[in-house]
Every structure is written in structure tokens, then in C-alpha cells.
Write a protein that holds these residues in place. Structure first.
Motif, PDB file in Angstrom:
ATOM      1  N   ILE A   7      15.097  -6.693   4.889  1.00  0.00           N
ATOM      2  CA  ILE A   7      15.669  -7.376   3.718  1.00  0.00           C
ATOM      3  C   ILE A   7      17.070  -6.854   3.417  1.00  0.00           C
ATOM      4  N   ASN A   8      17.196  -5.521   3.383  1.00  0.00           N
ATOM      5  CA  ASN A   8      18.490  -4.925   3.046  1.00  0.00           C
ATOM      6  C   ASN A   8      19.531  -5.164   4.139  1.00  0.00           C
ATOM      7  N   GLN A   9      19.100  -5.154   5.387  1.00  0.00           N
ATOM      8  CA  GLN A   9      20.024  -5.423   6.492  1.00  0.00           C
ATOM      9  C   GLN A   9      20.576  -6.834   6.385  1.00  0.00           C
ATOM     10  N   GLN A  10      19.716  -7.763   6.057  1.00  0.00           N
ATOM     11  CA  GLN A  10      20.152  -9.152   5.947  1.00  0.00           C
ATOM     12  C   GLN A  10      21.041  -9.353   4.727  1.00  0.00           C
ATOM     13  N   ALA A  11      20.757  -8.600   3.645  1.00  0.00           N
ATOM     14  CA  ALA A  11      21.541  -8.732   2.417  1.00  0.00           C
ATOM     15  C   ALA A  11      22.857  -7.967   2.483  1.00  0.00           C
ATOM     16  N   GLY A  12      22.939  -7.007   3.405  1.00  0.00           N
ATOM     17  CA  GLY A  12      24.153  -6.217   3.518  1.00  0.00           C
ATOM     18  C   GLY A  12      24.246  -5.084   2.521  1.00  0.00           C
ATOM     19  N   LYS A  13      23.167  -4.821   1.803  1.00  0.00           N
ATOM     20  CA  LYS A  13      23.135  -3.717   0.833  1.00  0.00           C
ATOM     21  C   LYS A  13      21.687  -3.454   0.452  1.00  0.00           C
ATOM     22  N   ASP A  14      21.463  -2.350  -0.240  1.00  0.00           N
ATOM     23  CA  ASP A  14      20.121  -2.025  -0.714  1.00  0.00           C
ATOM     24  C   ASP A  14      19.897  -2.762  -2.030  1.00  0.00           C
ATOM     25  N   ILE A  15      19.260  -3.918  -1.963  1.00  0.00           N
ATOM     26  CA  ILE A  15      19.114  -4.749  -3.161  1.00  0.00           C
ATOM     27  C   ILE A  15      18.138  -4.149  -4.169  1.00  0.00           C
ATOM     28  N   PHE A  16      17.221  -3.338  -3.710  1.00  0.00           N
ATOM     29  CA  PHE A  16      16.234  -2.759  -4.622  1.00  0.00           C
ATOM     30  C   PHE A  16      16.842  -1.623  -5.439  1.00  0.00           C
ATOM     31  N   ARG A  17      17.705  -0.813  -4.820  1.00  0.00           N
ATOM     32  CA  ARG A  17      18.415   0.218  -5.575  1.00  0.00           C
ATOM     33  C   ARG A  17      19.449  -0.414  -6.494  1.00  0.00           C
ATOM     34  N   ILE A  58      -7.794  -7.407   4.232  1.00  0.00           N
ATOM     35  CA  ILE A  58      -6.575  -8.058   4.721  1.00  0.00           C
ATOM     36  C   ILE A  58      -5.619  -8.121   3.532  1.00  0.00           C
ATOM     37  N   GLY A  59      -4.573  -7.317   3.588  1.00  0.00           N
ATOM     38  CA  GLY A  59      -3.625  -7.241   2.479  1.00  0.00           C
ATOM     39  C   GLY A  59      -2.471  -8.203   2.675  1.00  0.00           C
ATOM     40  N   ILE A  60      -2.373  -9.203   1.817  1.00  0.00           N
ATOM     41  CA  ILE A  60      -1.271 -10.167   1.861  1.00  0.00           C
ATOM     42  C   ILE A  60      -0.408  -9.931   0.632  1.00  0.00           C
ATOM     43  N   SER A  61       0.825  -9.534   0.854  1.00  0.00           N
ATOM     44  CA  SER A  61       1.693  -9.101  -0.243  1.00  0.00           C
ATOM     45  C   SER A  61       3.017  -9.853  -0.240  1.00  0.00           C
ATOM     46  N   HIS A  62       3.590  -9.973  -1.432  1.00  0.00           N
ATOM     47  CA  HIS A  62       4.898 -10.583  -1.614  1.00  0.00           C
ATOM     48  C   HIS A  62       5.887  -9.471  -1.943  1.00  0.00           C
ATOM     49  N   CYS A  63       6.906  -9.307  -1.141  1.00  0.00           N
ATOM     50  CA  CYS A  63       7.892  -8.248  -1.361  1.00  0.00           C
ATOM     51  C   CYS A  63       8.809  -8.615  -2.531  1.00  0.00           C
ATOM     52  N   THR A  64       8.854  -7.749  -3.515  1.00  0.00           N
ATOM     53  CA  THR A  64       9.716  -7.964  -4.675  1.00  0.00           C
ATOM     54  C   THR A  64      10.222  -6.622  -5.178  1.00  0.00           C
ATOM     55  N   GLY A  65      11.138  -6.682  -6.139  1.00  0.00           N
ATOM     56  CA  GLY A  65      11.471  -5.495  -6.892  1.00  0.00           C
ATOM     57  C   GLY A  65      10.346  -5.205  -7.867  1.00  0.00           C
ATOM     58  N   HIS A  66      10.402  -4.042  -8.509  1.00  0.00           N
ATOM     59  CA  HIS A  66       9.336  -3.684  -9.456  1.00  0.00           C
ATOM     60  C   HIS A  66       9.883  -2.692 -10.473  1.00  0.00           C
ATOM     61  N   LEU A  67       9.583  -2.937 -11.745  1.00  0.00           N
ATOM     62  CA  LEU A  67      10.174  -2.125 -12.800  1.00  0.00           C
ATOM     63  C   LEU A  67       9.605  -0.720 -12.871  1.00  0.00           C
ATOM     64  N   LEU A  68       8.484  -0.462 -12.208  1.00  0.00           N
ATOM     65  CA  LEU A  68       7.905   0.880 -12.202  1.00  0.00           C
ATOM     66  C   LEU A  68       8.157   1.618 -10.894  1.00  0.00           C
ATOM     67  N   THR A  69       8.198   0.879  -9.790  1.00  0.00           N
ATOM     68  CA  THR A  69       8.313   1.517  -8.473  1.00  0.00           C
ATOM     69  C   THR A  69       9.588   1.134  -7.722  1.00  0.00           C
ATOM     70  N   GLY A  70      10.412   0.281  -8.293  1.00  0.00           N
ATOM     71  CA  GLY A  70      11.642  -0.140  -7.633  1.00  0.00           C
ATOM     72  C   GLY A  70      11.427  -1.216  -6.599  1.00  0.00           C
ATOM     73  N   TYR A  71      10.437  -1.021  -5.760  1.00  0.00           N
ATOM     74  CA  TYR A  71      10.038  -1.998  -4.740  1.00  0.00           C
ATOM     75  C   TYR A  71       8.524  -2.098  -4.739  1.00  0.00           C
ATOM     76  N   GLY A  72       8.030  -3.307  -4.568  1.00  0.00           N
ATOM     77  CA  GLY A  72       6.593  -3.512  -4.462  1.00  0.00           C
ATOM     78  C   GLY A  72       6.257  -4.330  -3.242  1.00  0.00           C
TER      79      GLY A  72
END
Length: 267
Positions: A242-252, A77-91
Motif C-alpha cells: 500500500i505504502n509503496q504504491q502511495a509513495g509514502k507511509d499513509i498510516f503514519r 479463515i480470516g478475511i480482513s479489510h486493510c484500513t487505518g485505525h484510531l487505536l492501532t494506526g493500522y488494522g
């Protein structure tokens, strides 16, 4: 929703982790390995991936190291927290499974494409990077922080904690795309023949991942909690929401040099 087939990477269990195992546990799984590299004292085992199909194996010809706990588990059971990431951009789910359930060798393998260096002109010798370096690879030389590349594991924590932006990640081996391809490979290998479900918390979404250990201001408002039987579909849906709610691609916006979608395409 149908579960994504893991059969693209036909790999058997391949890593039982360092240290001792419960008596009798190693004998049966080890005998089923495709590779013959077995340490009888510790129970460690790795599988040779050289036979994998070219189109399914971005890390061709190497070994995948999976933790003992993940290898023995029937259900994940994978429980993950969505964040940015300095190696992958998104984690999210993929990164969490790949990094979190790989063995020590797997963590090193996935980070091995990163070679940070410290710019002496920008370093103030605050020693934060020294304090946070898990490999003890950083020391002071001439009152400036210095990274011993022979010891560095490429985790990037020095980059995240430096208040003066003195740490640069200029020496990628294959680029951030290679790191994401390894993440996809490890996630697929770990999840093979497992019953699994995945839950993503798209809340308190920060630029860096949680392992940095320092509080950050969220980049966007909370988007909710998502669940799926398909980790790729879950991560794609999480990013889109996430990006739809933010109105932009926050990870890029946070990591403009990283195309985080590589991991989705490679998985």
C-alpha cells in the motif's frame, strides 16, 4: 510459505462466551482449562495467564477472553479489510482476529487503555457522539456532551464521528503501544492449535476502520488482494504494498502519534 508457530503463548482454550451453550459441550473443554474459574450456569471460563513466559506475554498476569465460536472452531479463515485505525494506526489481519474473535471481556480488555474526553469549548451539542456510542456512556450536561468514564468502554467511536474534533484521546493507560501488544496477545491465543489462512483486501483504504459506519474518502488507490498462512507476514506485506504504491507511509501520515509496527513486533 510456512505457517508461523503459535507456541510462543502456551495457552489452552479459555473462553466460551456468555449465554447458554449446546448441552454437553462445556464439560469436556472446561475440564481441560489451565484455570479453575468456571461459571457452571453460563459455561463461561477463563484461563489464568500468570504462568506465561515473561517475554511472550505483554499483558502479563491477566486473563484472555476468547469467544465461544472461535474457541470451538477447528479452522479459521480470516478475511480482513486493510484500513487505518484510531487505536492501532493500522488494522488488518491481526487486529481483525484479535478484536473480532475475542469475547466481550476481551474486547473491553483490548480497549481499556483508551480514555477519551470531550472539550466543552469545541462541542456544539450535535449529539452525534451520543447516537454512535455503543455503551450509552455519553449524555448532555449543560448543553455539552459529557462522557461517563465509569461506563465508557474506550472504543473511540466518539472520536471518529465528531465533526468538530471536540473529542480528545489524552488519557492513554500505557500508550497506544499497550493496545497493540494486547492485540498481538489475543491474536496469538485465539489462533493457537488452529488451522488458519488469511486474506487481506487492500482496497478502499480509509483512515478509520469499517466499524465507524460512515463513508470516507480512501487515502490511497487500491493495492489488491493478498493471502498468506502467516497473519504477521500478510499484514507487513499489505502495508508495504500500500505504502509503496502511495509513495509514502499513509498510516503514519493519518495517525502520526501511533507506531503501528508495534503489533507486528509483538505478535
Amino acid at each position: 510459505e510456512s505457517q508461523r508457530s503459535p507456541d510462543r503463548v502456551p495457552i489452552s482454550r479459555d473462553y466460551f462466551g456468555a449465554g447458554s451453550l449446546p448441552e454437553g459441550l462445556a464439560s469436556v473443554p472446561v475440564s481441560q482449562l489451565t484455570g479453575k474459574q468456571v461459571n457452571r450456569r453460563t459455561g463461561e471460563a477463563t484461563a489464568d495467564l500468570s504462568r506465561l513466559q515473561r517475554e511472550s506475554q505483554p499483558n502479563r498476569g491477566k486473563l484472555v477472553h476468547i469467544s465461544g465460536l472461535a474457541s470451538r472452531a477447528d479452522v479459521i479463515i480470516g478475511i480482513s479489510h486493510c484500513t487505518g485505525h484510531l487505536l492501532t494506526g493500522y488494522g488488518g489481519a491481526l487486529k481483525n482476529i484479535a478484536m473480532g474473535l475475542s469475547g466481550p471481556g476481551g474486547k473491553l480488555d483490548q480497549h481499556s487503555g483508551v480514555k477519551p474526553e470531550i472539550m466543552p469549548a469545541d462541542c456544539t451539542a450535535c449529539e452525534l457522539c451520543i447516537i454512535h456510542c455503543p455503551a450509552k456512556a455519553i449524555s448532555l450536561r449543560n448543553n455539552k456532551s459529557f462522557i461517563d468514564t465509569a461506563v465508557c468502554i474506550g472504543c473511540g467511536e466518539c472520536y471518529a464521528v465528531c465533526p468538530n474534533k471536540a473529542v480528545k484521546v489524552n488519557k492513554w493507560q500505557g500508550g497506544p503501544e499497550a493496545v497493540q501488544e494486547k492485540v498481538a496477545l489475543y491474536a496469538t491465543a485465539i489462533l493457537r492449535n488452529k488451522k488458519a489462512c488469511y486474506i487481506n483486501f487492500a482496497t478502499n483504504i480509509t483512515k478509520n476502520c469499517d466499524c465507524m459506519g460512515e463513508p470516507e474518502t480512501p487515502m490511497a488507490n487500491d493495492a489488491g488482494i493478498l493471502a498468506s498462512l502467516d497473519p504477521v507476514a500478510l499484514d507487513v506485506a499489505s502495508v508495504q504494498l500500500i505504502n509503496q504504491q502511495a509513495g509514502k507511509d499513509i498510516f503514519r501520515a493519518a495517525w502520526p502519534d501511533i507506531d503501528y509496527r508495534v503489533q507486528f513486533r509483538a505478535a
